[in-house]
Design an enzyme around this catalytic site. Structure first.
Site, PDB file in Angstrom:
ATOM      1  N   CYS A 187       0.848  -1.195   0.000  1.00  0.00           N
ATOM      2  CA  CYS A 187       0.000   0.000   0.000  1.00  0.00           C
ATOM      3  C   CYS A 187       0.889   1.252   0.000  1.00  0.00           C
ATOM      4  O   CYS A 187       1.838   1.346   0.769  1.00  0.00           O
ATOM      5  CB  CYS A 187      -0.916   0.006   1.222  1.00  0.00           C
ATOM      6  N   CYS A 229       0.486   4.894   6.880  1.00  0.00           N
ATOM      7  CA  CYS A 229      -0.164   4.751   8.193  1.00  0.00           C
ATOM      8  C   CYS A 229       0.793   4.014   9.153  1.00  0.00           C
ATOM      9  O   CYS A 229       1.129   2.844   8.902  1.00  0.00           O
ATOM     10  CB  CYS A 229      -1.474   3.982   8.054  1.00  0.00           C
ATOM     11  N   CYS A 272       0.357   0.335  10.301  1.00  0.00           N
ATOM     12  CA  CYS A 272      -0.130  -0.701   9.378  1.00  0.00           C
ATOM     13  C   CYS A 272       0.968  -1.577   8.787  1.00  0.00           C
ATOM     14  O   CYS A 272       1.918  -1.087   8.167  1.00  0.00           O
ATOM     15  CB  CYS A 272      -0.931  -0.043   8.269  1.00  0.00           C
ATOM     16  N   CYS A 293     -16.537  -9.074   5.500  1.00  0.00           N
ATOM     17  CA  CYS A 293     -15.908  -7.780   5.258  1.00  0.00           C
ATOM     18  C   CYS A 293     -14.656  -7.956   4.413  1.00  0.00           C
ATOM     19  O   CYS A 293     -13.708  -8.631   4.826  1.00  0.00           O
ATOM     20  CB  CYS A 293     -15.580  -7.111   6.588  1.00  0.00           C
ATOM     21  N   CYS A 346     -19.575  -6.071   3.568  1.00  0.00           N
ATOM     22  CA  CYS A 346     -18.867  -4.866   3.980  1.00  0.00           C
ATOM     23  C   CYS A 346     -17.580  -4.815   3.164  1.00  0.00           C
ATOM     24  O   CYS A 346     -17.018  -5.861   2.840  1.00  0.00           O
ATOM     25  CB  CYS A 346     -18.555  -4.941   5.478  1.00  0.00           C
ATOM     26  N   CYS A 371     -19.397   2.296   8.548  1.00  0.00           N
ATOM     27  CA  CYS A 371     -18.644   1.644   9.624  1.00  0.00           C
ATOM     28  C   CYS A 371     -17.393   2.483   9.828  1.00  0.00           C
ATOM     29  O   CYS A 371     -16.544   2.550   8.932  1.00  0.00           O
ATOM     30  CB  CYS A 371     -18.292   0.219   9.205  1.00  0.00           C
ATOM     31  N   ARG A 418     -17.905  -2.326  17.872  1.00  0.00           N
ATOM     32  CA  ARG A 418     -17.172  -3.585  17.673  1.00  0.00           C
ATOM     33  C   ARG A 418     -15.858  -3.630  18.440  1.00  0.00           C
ATOM     34  O   ARG A 418     -15.009  -2.740  18.303  1.00  0.00           O
ATOM     35  CB  ARG A 418     -16.898  -3.816  16.176  1.00  0.00           C
TER      36      ARG A 418
HETATM   37  N1  SAM Z   1      -6.617   0.576   3.108  1.00  0.00           N
HETATM   38  C1  SAM Z   1      -7.902   0.838   3.590  1.00  0.00           C
HETATM   39  C2  SAM Z   1      -7.945   1.986   4.571  1.00  0.00           C
HETATM   40  O1  SAM Z   1      -6.960   2.258   5.223  1.00  0.00           O
HETATM   41  O2  SAM Z   1      -9.010   2.591   4.691  1.00  0.00           O
HETATM   42  C3  SAM Z   1      -8.597  -0.366   4.202  1.00  0.00           C
HETATM   43  C4  SAM Z   1      -7.826  -1.350   5.032  1.00  0.00           C
HETATM   44  S1  SAM Z   1      -7.094  -0.728   6.532  1.00  0.00           S
HETATM   45  C5  SAM Z   1      -6.066  -2.047   7.000  1.00  0.00           C
HETATM   46  C6  SAM Z   1      -8.466  -0.706   7.666  1.00  0.00           C
HETATM   47  C7  SAM Z   1      -8.237  -0.279   9.085  1.00  0.00           C
HETATM   48  O3  SAM Z   1      -7.537  -1.278   9.793  1.00  0.00           O
HETATM   49  C8  SAM Z   1      -7.407   0.967   9.334  1.00  0.00           C
HETATM   50  O4  SAM Z   1      -8.118   2.131   9.139  1.00  0.00           O
HETATM   51  C9  SAM Z   1      -7.050   0.797  10.805  1.00  0.00           C
HETATM   52  O5  SAM Z   1      -8.026   1.407  11.618  1.00  0.00           O
HETATM   53  C10 SAM Z   1      -7.063  -0.713  10.987  1.00  0.00           C
HETATM   54  N2  SAM Z   1      -5.713  -1.235  11.268  1.00  0.00           N
HETATM   55  C11 SAM Z   1      -4.715  -1.400  10.383  1.00  0.00           C
HETATM   56  N3  SAM Z   1      -3.607  -1.867  10.989  1.00  0.00           N
HETATM   57  C12 SAM Z   1      -3.913  -2.005  12.300  1.00  0.00           C
HETATM   58  C13 SAM Z   1      -3.174  -2.424  13.443  1.00  0.00           C
HETATM   59  N4  SAM Z   1      -1.888  -2.774  13.363  1.00  0.00           N
HETATM   60  N5  SAM Z   1      -3.799  -2.452  14.633  1.00  0.00           N
HETATM   61  C14 SAM Z   1      -5.093  -2.065  14.722  1.00  0.00           C
HETATM   62  N6  SAM Z   1      -5.837  -1.649  13.688  1.00  0.00           N
HETATM   63  C15 SAM Z   1      -5.244  -1.602  12.477  1.00  0.00           C
HETATM   64  C1  DTB Z   2     -11.207  -2.244  11.418  1.00  0.00           C
HETATM   65  O1  DTB Z   2     -11.573  -1.249  12.093  1.00  0.00           O
HETATM   66  N1  DTB Z   2     -10.334  -3.151  11.827  1.00  0.00           N
HETATM   67  C2  DTB Z   2     -10.139  -4.163  10.832  1.00  0.00           C
HETATM   68  C3  DTB Z   2     -11.142  -3.738   9.720  1.00  0.00           C
HETATM   69  N2  DTB Z   2     -11.670  -2.515  10.219  1.00  0.00           N
HETATM   70  C4  DTB Z   2     -10.718  -3.675   8.328  1.00  0.00           C
HETATM   71  C5  DTB Z   2      -8.725  -4.339  10.421  1.00  0.00           C
HETATM   72  C6  DTB Z   2      -7.781  -4.609  11.550  1.00  0.00           C
HETATM   73  C7  DTB Z   2      -6.437  -4.862  10.959  1.00  0.00           C
HETATM   74  C8  DTB Z   2      -5.430  -5.325  11.972  1.00  0.00           C
HETATM   75  C9  DTB Z   2      -4.105  -5.551  11.368  1.00  0.00           C
HETATM   76  C10 DTB Z   2      -4.071  -6.620  10.318  1.00  0.00           C
HETATM   77  O2  DTB Z   2      -4.581  -7.739  10.528  1.00  0.00           O
HETATM   78  O3  DTB Z   2      -3.464  -6.379   9.253  1.00  0.00           O
HETATM   79 FE1  SF4 Z   3      -2.804   1.284   3.351  1.00  0.00          FE
HETATM   80 FE2  SF4 Z   3      -2.741   0.126   5.711  1.00  0.00          FE
HETATM   81 FE3  SF4 Z   3      -3.074   2.748   5.548  1.00  0.00          FE
HETATM   82 FE4  SF4 Z   3      -5.047   1.082   4.726  1.00  0.00          FE
HETATM   83  S1  SF4 Z   3      -4.284   1.334   6.798  1.00  0.00           S
HETATM   84  S2  SF4 Z   3      -4.309   2.916   3.678  1.00  0.00           S
HETATM   85  S3  SF4 Z   3      -3.824  -0.613   3.956  1.00  0.00           S
HETATM   86  S4  SF4 Z   3      -1.254   1.609   4.912  1.00  0.00           S
END
Ligand code: SAM
Ligand code: DTB
Ligand code: SF4
Length: 347
Positions: free
Chosen positions: A78, A82, A85, A122, A153, A213, A285
Site C-alpha cells: 500500500c 499509516c 499498518c 468484510c 462490507c 462503519c 465492535r
Molecule cells: N486501506 C484501507 C484503509 O486504510 O481505509 C482499508 C484497510 S485498513 C487495514 C483498515 C483499518 O484497519 C485501518 O483504518 C485501521 O483502523 C485498521 N488497522 C490497520 N492496521 C492495524 C493495526 N496494526 N492495529 C489495529 N488496527 C489496524
Molecule cells: C477495522 O476497524 N479493523 C479491521 C477492519 N476494520 C478492516 C482491520 C484490523 C487490521 C489489523 C491488522 C491486520 O490484521 O493487518
Molecule cells: Fe494502506 Fe494500511 Fe493505511 Fe489502509 S491502513 S491505507 S492498507 S497503509
C-alpha cells in the site's frame, strides 16, 4: 432523570423480581462537546460502565453479538504511510504482496465464514483508493457474497461518490473507513492523506445510501483527549455510523509503532463505554487486538457495551482468536451470536 436509570426495578419494586433497568434515554445526540466526552472518560470506572450498560440495554438485545469475518482481498504494497499498518510499502514487516483475489476464491471463503456462523463478510484491500477495474471486480464479489445471505462490507480506502454508488448498486451493505484518531493527532500517524480526505469519503459513502462503519485505534500514543475528540467527531456526524470498530493497536514488528507503550486495559474499556454512550444505536465492535486479550477483559468490553466482534482466525494480516475459543467464550457468558435469520431474512 428516571429512577429506572439509577436502580434496577427489582430493587425499587419488590413485586417485580425481574432485573430490568428500563432506562429512559433521550434520542441520540449530535451536539457533543469535548468537555462532555472527557467528563464521561474521567467518571469513576464503575459509574461509566453502569451508564454504558444502561444505554446498551435501552437500544440493544443485551446478550447478542454481531459477528463479521474479515478477508484481505488485496494484500500489502500500500502506498500510504499509516504508522500502525503492516501493509504499507514503506515498512519492512514481512507481509507478502497479493493481487486482488479472484471472485470465486472470495466466495469460497465467504461460504466458509457463513458455515462458521458469521453474518457479515468484510472484504479489505490495501489500497489508497481503488481503480475502476478493481471496483468492477469487487462489485461482482459483493453480488455473489450477498447472494449467500451474508451482509457485505468493504474497506478499500478513499472512494469517489460514483464508486460508492456503484458498490451500493451491487448490494454492498456497509463501507468501513476509519478516522482512526483525533484530527489533531492524525498528522503524527499518517502524512499521505488528510483527515478531510477521510471525512469526504464518509460523506460519499453516506450519500450513496450505504451504512457507515467508522471507528479508530487505541494505543498509538494518543491522549485521552484524542480519544474523546475522535468520539465527538463520530457522534457529531450528521448521521451516526451504524458500526463503530474500536481497535486496540496490534504492534506489528517493522512498523513505526511496534515499540509503543502498552495500553492500560481499563483505558481501552473506557473508550468502548464512551462510544456506547455517545453513539447509542451503533454496533460497537471490539475489533483488532482480541488475540492478546484475556477472556475476562473481553467480557468487560461486552459489559461496557461492545456488541460486535471480528470472528475467524485472521483479521487482515494478523491473528485473531480462533472460532472455538470465541464460541466457548460466548457460551460461558450466556451470550449468543446474532442469528442469520436477522440478516436479510436469510437462512
Ligand atoms: N486501506 C484501507 C484503509 O486504510 O481505509 C482499508 C484497510 S485498513 C487495514 C483498515 C483499518 O484497519 C485501518 O483504518 C485501521 O483502523 C485498521 N488497522 C490497520 N492496521 C492495524 C493495526 N496494526 N492495529 C489495529 N488496527 C489496524
Ligand atoms: C477495522 O476497524 N479493523 C479491521 C477492519 N476494520 C478492516 C482491520 C484490523 C487490521 C489489523 C491488522 C491486520 O490484521 O493487518
Ligand atoms: Fe494502506 Fe494500511 Fe493505511 Fe489502509 S491502513 S491505507 S492498507 S497503509
Amino acid at each position: 432523570m428516571s429512577i429506572g436509570l439509577l436502580f434496577p426495578r427489582c430493587l425499587v419494586d419488590k413485586r417485580q423480581p425481574r432485573i430490568d433497568y428500563a432506562p429512559m434515554h433521550p434520542l441520540p445526540r449530535h451536539d457533543w462537546s469535548l468537555d462532555e466526552s472527557l467528563a464521561l472518560f474521567t467518571q469513576p470506572f464503575a459509574d461509566l460502565i453502569f451508564s454504558a450498560q444502561s444505554v446498551h440495554r435501552a437500544w440493544h438485545a443485551p446478550n447478542t453479538v454481531q459477528m463479521s469475518t474479515l478477508l484481505s482481498i488485496k494484500t500489502g504494497a500500500c502506498p500510504e504511510d499509516c504508522a500502525y499498518c503492516p501493509q504499507s510499502v514503506r515498512f519492512d514487516t514481512g507481509v507478502g504482496v497479493e493481487a486482488l483475489m479472484p471472485v470465486a476464491q472470495v466466495v469460497e471463503r465467504a461460504r466458509a465464514a457463513r458455515a462458521a456462523g458469521a453474518t457479515r463478510f468484510c472484504m479489505g484491500a490495501a489500497y489508497r483508493s481503488p481503480k475502476r477495474r478493481d471496483i468492477e471486480q469487487i462489485a461482482q464479489m459483493v453480488r455473489e457474497v450477498r447472494a449467500l445471505g451474508l451482509e457485505t462490507c468493504a474497506t478499500l480506502g478513499m472512494l469517489e461518490p460514483s464508486q460508492a454508488q456503484e458498490l451500493k448498486r451491487a448490494g454492498l451493505d456497509y463501507y468501513n473507513h476509519n478516522l482512526d484518531t483525533s484530527e489533531e493527532f492524525y498528522g503524527q500517524i499518517i502524512s499521505t492523506r488528510s483527515y478531510q480526505d477521510r471525512l469526504d469519503t464518509l460523506t460519499a459513502v453516506r450519500d450513496a445510501g450505504l451504512n457507515v462503519c467508522c471507528g479508530g485505534i487505541v494505543g498509538m500514543g494518543e491522549s485521552q483527549r484524542d480519544r474523546a475528540q475522535l468520539l465527538v467527531t463520530l457522534a457529531n456526524l450528521p448521521q451516526h455510523p451504524e458500526s463503530v470498530p474500536i481497535n486496540q493497536l496490534v504492534r506489528v514488528p517493522g512498523t513505526p509503532l511496534a515499540q509503543g507503550p502498552e495500553v492500560d486495559p481499563f483505558d481501552f474499556i473506557r473508550t468502548i463505554a464512551v462510544a456506547r454512550v455517545m453513539i447509542p444505536k451503533a454496533q460497537v465492535r471490539l475489533s483488532a487486538g482480541r488475540a492478546e486479550m484475556s477472556d475476562e477483559l473481553q467480557a468487560l468490553a461486552f459489559l461496557a457495551g461492545a456488541n460486535s466482534i471480528f470472528y475467524g482466525e485472521k483479521l487482515l494480516t494478523t491473528g485473531n482468536p480462533d472460532v472455538a475459543r470465541d464460541r466457548a467464550l460466548l457460551n460461558r457468558l450466556g451470550m449468543q451470536p446474532e442469528s442469520a435469520a436477522a440478516v436479510h431474512g436469510a437462512a
